[in-house]
Every structure is written in structure tokens, then in C-alpha cells.
Design an enzyme around this catalytic site. Sequence first.
Site, PDB file in Angstrom:
ATOM      1  N   GLU A 125       0.843  -1.198   0.000  1.00 30.86           N
ATOM      2  CA  GLU A 125       0.000   0.000   0.000  1.00 30.86           C
ATOM      3  C   GLU A 125       0.876   1.245   0.000  1.00 30.86           C
ATOM      4  O   GLU A 125       1.957   1.258   0.591  1.00 30.86           O
ATOM      5  CB  GLU A 125      -0.886   0.013   1.260  1.00 30.86           C
ATOM      6  CG  GLU A 125      -2.321  -0.387   1.014  1.00 30.86           C
ATOM      7  CD  GLU A 125      -3.140   0.645   0.235  1.00 30.86           C
ATOM      8  OE1 GLU A 125      -2.588   1.383  -0.600  1.00 30.86           O
ATOM      9  OE2 GLU A 125      -4.343   0.700   0.478  1.00 30.86           O
ATOM     10  N   ASP A 126       0.390   2.296  -0.638  1.00 28.98           N
ATOM     11  CA  ASP A 126       1.083   3.579  -0.604  1.00 28.98           C
ATOM     12  C   ASP A 126       0.973   4.199   0.784  1.00 28.98           C
ATOM     13  O   ASP A 126       1.963   4.644   1.361  1.00 28.98           O
ATOM     14  CB  ASP A 126       0.527   4.531  -1.672  1.00 28.98           C
ATOM     15  CG  ASP A 126      -1.003   4.561  -1.710  1.00 28.98           C
ATOM     16  OD1 ASP A 126      -1.665   3.900  -0.885  1.00 28.98           O
ATOM     17  OD2 ASP A 126      -1.546   5.261  -2.592  1.00 28.98           O
ATOM     18  N   ASP A 158      -4.362   5.322   6.036  1.00 29.58           N
ATOM     19  CA  ASP A 158      -4.924   6.544   6.613  1.00 29.58           C
ATOM     20  C   ASP A 158      -5.881   6.136   7.742  1.00 29.58           C
ATOM     21  O   ASP A 158      -5.443   5.891   8.863  1.00 29.58           O
ATOM     22  CB  ASP A 158      -5.606   7.307   5.470  1.00 29.58           C
ATOM     23  CG  ASP A 158      -6.149   8.658   5.866  1.00 29.58           C
ATOM     24  OD1 ASP A 158      -5.500   9.351   6.644  1.00 29.58           O
ATOM     25  OD2 ASP A 158      -7.223   9.030   5.370  1.00 29.58           O
ATOM     26  N   PHE A 181      -2.744  16.046   4.328  1.00 30.87           N
ATOM     27  CA  PHE A 181      -2.890  15.488   2.986  1.00 30.87           C
ATOM     28  C   PHE A 181      -1.584  15.644   2.200  1.00 30.87           C
ATOM     29  O   PHE A 181      -0.972  16.708   2.195  1.00 30.87           O
ATOM     30  CB  PHE A 181      -4.036  16.180   2.246  1.00 30.87           C
ATOM     31  CG  PHE A 181      -4.370  15.542   0.944  1.00 30.87           C
ATOM     32  CD1 PHE A 181      -5.072  14.346   0.895  1.00 30.87           C
ATOM     33  CD2 PHE A 181      -3.954  16.119  -0.255  1.00 30.87           C
ATOM     34  CE1 PHE A 181      -5.363  13.742  -0.321  1.00 30.87           C
ATOM     35  CE2 PHE A 181      -4.252  15.516  -1.472  1.00 30.87           C
ATOM     36  CZ  PHE A 181      -4.955  14.337  -1.503  1.00 30.87           C
ATOM     37  N   ARG A 211       0.548  12.257  -9.336  1.00 35.31           N
ATOM     38  CA  ARG A 211       1.136  10.925  -9.121  1.00 35.31           C
ATOM     39  C   ARG A 211       2.537  10.832  -9.699  1.00 35.31           C
ATOM     40  O   ARG A 211       3.358  10.028  -9.268  1.00 35.31           O
ATOM     41  CB  ARG A 211       0.276   9.839  -9.791  1.00 35.31           C
ATOM     42  CG  ARG A 211      -1.125   9.703  -9.222  1.00 35.31           C
ATOM     43  CD  ARG A 211      -1.756   8.409  -9.770  1.00 35.31           C
ATOM     44  NE  ARG A 211      -3.205   8.360  -9.594  1.00 35.31           N
ATOM     45  CZ  ARG A 211      -3.812   7.919  -8.499  1.00 35.31           C
ATOM     46  NH1 ARG A 211      -3.112   7.521  -7.466  1.00 35.31           N
ATOM     47  NH2 ARG A 211      -5.133   7.883  -8.445  1.00 35.31           N
TER      48      ARG A 211
END
Length: 182
Positions: free
Chosen positions: A106-107, A110, A159, A172
Amino acid sequence: MPSMNNNISILDKDFKPYLSKEEIQVIIRQVAARINRDYADKTPLFLSILNGSFMLTADLFKNLDIPCTVSFVKLASYRGTRSTGNVLTLIGLDEDISERHVVILEDIVDTGKTLSELIPTLGKRNPLSLEVCTLLLKPEALKHPMKLKYVGKKIPNDFIVGYGLDYDGQGRNLPAIYQIVD
Ligand code: 5GP
Ligand code: MG
């Protein structure tokens, strides 16, 4: 390309440099070294969660020196019946994972909602083992506690964009990670 030391704008938001591409590579090499040790004789299957994890997957893979395979999967969430609630669907995983040691890539984690749904879904397919590798974790945002075996770096609850992570589809392609300016 923007200079890495400068703030950038994407659509209506401004972002400041947060992790340089060199810092990201240091984190990835550390995680890869642990995986190389832990999975030396296990031929793990990495499940890269699109879209955000494509850069992490490419760079992590260049640092793995053990037998391993990768599949790229997508997650779609749609509204089920009243009793089932929202249903998470896994797209693109055609293979049998019952003889495999699986590592989810996973990036960022959260709230943890995505993984809290994905882990039981994969568990039903009876992998030999199932672990998570995430580049980033926002501990303050986590609402679904879970075991995260590999966490590249813990970050504040702000964020971010870049290195695979998007703002409304954009950003991205940035080789570094930027944090929102408010
Ligand atoms: P969770 O289900 O853990 O709340 O969210 C996981 C997904 O939300 C991540 O895989 C990522 O796609 C997205 N996400 C969470 N935080 C951020 C962030 O700060 N920036 C971006 N671009 N995406 C994020
Ligand atoms: Mg993601």
C-alpha cells in the site's frame, strides 16, 4: 518539472516539499532489507494496490533480491444490500493464493478502512501468511487498528501528494512527496 525545493500547485491547492526522492529511496531500501531477510525462503507474492502503489512497487522490487512475484490489483467499493452494507471487490486477482505467502503493498494507510476490509477478503482465500507493507502511515488518522508488519514512515495527519499519490487524479508523477499548505 518543478524544482524539488519549491512549493507546487495542483489545481486549487498548494503543497510544500515533504519527503525528497532520496529520502523515499532510503526508506524503501530499509524496508526491502527486512523483506529480503524475512522472506528469503518463502517466494512471496506481493499484491500491489492500484493506483497509488505503482511507484512504491517498482522501486521496492528493484531492491528485492529473493525469489518473488507480483500481481497488481484494484479495489472497488459498491453499495450492497442493506444487510451486507458496502461491499469491497478485488479486481485482477486471478491466481490461487492458498500456497502463497502474501504481502499487500500500500502507498499509505490513513483510516485503515481499506485494509480492514481487504484483509478478511484475502484471508478467505487461505494464504499461507498475509502481511502488509505500507510506505506511509498516519497514526493519528487510524480508526481500524491492525497489524502492519512493514511501515516505511509514520507521518502527520496532513494530505500529501506525489510518488503515486494523487490530488483529484493529478500529482502521481512527482518523484518526491509534498504536503498540503493550509
Ligand atoms: P484508508 O482506507 O486507510 O482510510 O485510506 C487508504 C487510501 O486513501 C490510500 O491507499 C490512499 O489511496 C488514500 N489516501 C489516504 N491518505 C491520503 C493522502 O494524504 N493523500 C493521498 N493522495 N491519498 C491518500
Ligand atoms: Mg492506496
